[in-house]
Design an enzyme around this catalytic site. Structure first.
Site, PDB file in Angstrom:
ATOM      1  N   HIS A 116       0.763  -1.252   0.000  1.00 17.03           N
ATOM      2  CA  HIS A 116       0.000   0.000   0.000  1.00 17.03           C
ATOM      3  C   HIS A 116       0.792   1.301   0.000  1.00 17.03           C
ATOM      4  CE1 HIS A 116      -3.600  -2.351   0.481  1.00 17.03           C
ATOM      5  NE2 HIS A 116      -3.092  -2.942   1.546  1.00 17.03           N
ATOM      6  N   HIS A 143      -2.923  -2.702   8.251  1.00 20.70           N
ATOM      7  CA  HIS A 143      -4.000  -3.192   7.389  1.00 20.70           C
ATOM      8  C   HIS A 143      -4.756  -2.020   6.791  1.00 20.70           C
ATOM      9  CE1 HIS A 143      -7.305  -5.676   5.957  1.00 20.70           C
ATOM     10  NE2 HIS A 143      -8.144  -4.903   6.591  1.00 20.70           N
ATOM     11  N   LYS A 148      -4.924  -9.771  -7.732  1.00 19.87           N
ATOM     12  CA  LYS A 148      -5.668  -9.140  -6.654  1.00 19.87           C
ATOM     13  C   LYS A 148      -6.704  -8.221  -7.301  1.00 19.87           C
ATOM     14  CE  LYS A 148      -5.124  -6.664  -2.290  1.00 19.87           C
ATOM     15  NZ  LYS A 148      -4.186  -6.025  -1.365  1.00 19.87           N
TER      16      LYS A 148
END
Length: 117
Positions: A11, A112, A39
């Site tokens: 990310h 996350h 993904k």
């Protein structure tokens, strides 16, 4: 790979500005998110890690799973959405913007990405 290291790999791209489909194709391959399968959606944050860690200092909010270790902030991002898959070749549509994101933190570290549009 720790959860923090995985968060960074999947990310964080502090040097890039991203924003388009060729960026997504390149980054999703480089960051190992096209094998064994593509993904479906991923967001890259275009801020330095200090700015992202500062999100962990904002007030806690509930995550999608109900835990209370999520935090929100406004950052520059590129959202990559899978549009086609052909013989292991993943095609992505990329869109850059500044928007609110929600991330889960363990202590002072982001671990996350919680909200996908």
């Amino acid at each position: 790979e720790t959860m923090y290291q995985r968060f960074l790999r999947e990310h964080v791209d502090s040097t890039g500005t991203g924003g388009n489909s060729s960026y997504c194709k390149k980054m999703m391959q480089e960051r190992e998110m096209t094998r064994p399968r593509c993904k479906r959606f991923n967001t890259f944050i275009h801020e330095d890690i200090g700015t992202i860690k500062n999100i962990c200092k904002t007030p806690q909010i509930p995550c999608k799973n109900g835990k209370m270790n999520c935090h929100e902030g406004e950052v520059r991002v590129t959202d990559c959405r899978l549009t086609a898959r052909f013989r292991g070749n993943c095609r992505y549509q990329g869109r850059g913007s500044s928007r609110r994101v929600v991330i889960a933190c363990q202590g002072k570290l982001p671990v996350h990405f919680d909200n996908y549009l």
